[in-house]
Enzyme design. Structure first.
Site, mmCIF file in Angstrom:
data_model
loop_
_atom_site.group_PDB
_atom_site.id
_atom_site.type_symbol
_atom_site.label_atom_id
_atom_site.label_comp_id
_atom_site.label_asym_id
_atom_site.label_seq_id
_atom_site.Cartn_x
_atom_site.Cartn_y
_atom_site.Cartn_z
ATOM 1 N N ILE A 54 0.879 -1.169 0.000
ATOM 2 C CA ILE A 54 0.000 0.000 0.000
ATOM 3 C C ILE A 54 0.910 1.211 0.000
ATOM 4 O O ILE A 54 1.903 1.245 0.746
ATOM 5 C CB ILE A 54 -0.995 0.004 1.188
ATOM 6 C CG1 ILE A 54 -1.940 1.220 1.104
ATOM 7 C CG2 ILE A 54 -0.271 -0.088 2.511
ATOM 8 C CD1 ILE A 54 -3.125 1.161 2.053
ATOM 9 N N TYR B 127 -2.629 1.699 10.706
ATOM 10 C CA TYR B 127 -3.177 0.353 10.827
ATOM 11 C C TYR B 127 -3.873 0.161 12.170
ATOM 12 O O TYR B 127 -4.918 -0.484 12.255
ATOM 13 C CB TYR B 127 -2.089 -0.699 10.618
ATOM 14 C CG TYR B 127 -1.347 -0.545 9.303
ATOM 15 C CD1 TYR B 127 -1.982 -0.054 8.157
ATOM 16 C CD2 TYR B 127 -0.003 -0.866 9.201
ATOM 17 C CE1 TYR B 127 -1.298 0.101 6.965
ATOM 18 C CE2 TYR B 127 0.688 -0.710 8.008
ATOM 19 C CZ TYR B 127 0.040 -0.225 6.890
ATOM 20 O OH TYR B 127 0.719 -0.070 5.712
ATOM 21 N N ILE C 132 1.182 5.683 -1.078
ATOM 22 C CA ILE C 132 0.684 6.975 -1.555
ATOM 23 C C ILE C 132 1.904 7.793 -1.968
ATOM 24 O O ILE C 132 2.934 7.781 -1.277
ATOM 25 C CB ILE C 132 -0.090 7.729 -0.437
ATOM 26 C CG1 ILE C 132 -1.290 6.917 0.070
ATOM 27 C CG2 ILE C 132 -0.521 9.124 -0.906
ATOM 28 C CD1 ILE C 132 -2.435 6.742 -0.899
ATOM 29 N N GLU D 128 2.623 -6.961 6.791
ATOM 30 C CA GLU D 128 3.914 -6.710 7.402
ATOM 31 C C GLU D 128 4.230 -5.227 7.225
ATOM 32 O O GLU D 128 3.930 -4.656 6.179
ATOM 33 C CB GLU D 128 5.037 -7.535 6.755
ATOM 34 C CG GLU D 128 4.998 -9.008 7.076
ATOM 35 C CD GLU D 128 4.221 -9.820 6.058
ATOM 36 O OE1 GLU D 128 3.814 -9.248 5.022
ATOM 37 O OE2 GLU D 128 4.012 -11.026 6.281
#
Length: 149
Positions: free
Chosen positions: A73, A119, A75, A107
């Site tokens: 993930i 998270y 940005i 991870e």
């Protein structure tokens, strides 16, 4: 106000996704890896986040039966701090709950406190350490997970 769209990644998105990848990671994935994920990996699902029709983020998820794992993930650095990562991660959580996934794991680098904070907002908790997980630096990874059901 900018228009933000999250949608399924297409083949034609790979070059822009690679820009995000290279700007975000010290050992970025290659074009071939992304194509392999999209074409050959039936467990893989990738989504892009666009701001005003420009890809500035993406997420990859593997879903196997009712377990899901975030593969990547990211940005673009210039777009961080605008809650776009939170929006993208929230999209993933909603998608996984909608399809009936029971668990989500990932991870994260021990040093990536900002990502860990994000998270935790979604209920992920540390579940263990993978020693020397990152090949570029030998840094440990924290395994984080959450029950979705």
């Amino acid at each position: 106000m900018s228009e933000v769209v999250i949608r399924k990644m297409e083949f034609t998105d790979v070059e822009q996704v690679l820009e995000v990848e290279r700007a975000s990671f010290t050992t970025p994935w290659t074009t071939d890896v992304f194509y392999q994920e999209i074409v050959d990996n039936h467990h893989a699902h990738y989504f892009v986040l666009e701001v005003d029709e420009k890809i500035v983020g993406y997420v990859g998820i593997w879903i196997v039966v009712d377990d899901a794992q975030i593969t990547n993930i990211a940005i673009m650095p210039d777009y961080r701090g605008q809650s776009l990562g939170e929006r993208l991660f929230g999209f993933v959580i909603q998608l996984l709950q909608h399809i009936g996934a029971k668990r989500l794991s990932l991870e994260v680098r021990v040093s990536n406190i900002a990502a860990q904070r994000l998270y935790r907002k979604f209920g992920l908790v540390p579940g263990g350490i993978r020693k020397n997980y990152y090949t570029d630096s030998g840094e440990d990874a924290i395994v984080m997970w959450v029950n979705l059901s």
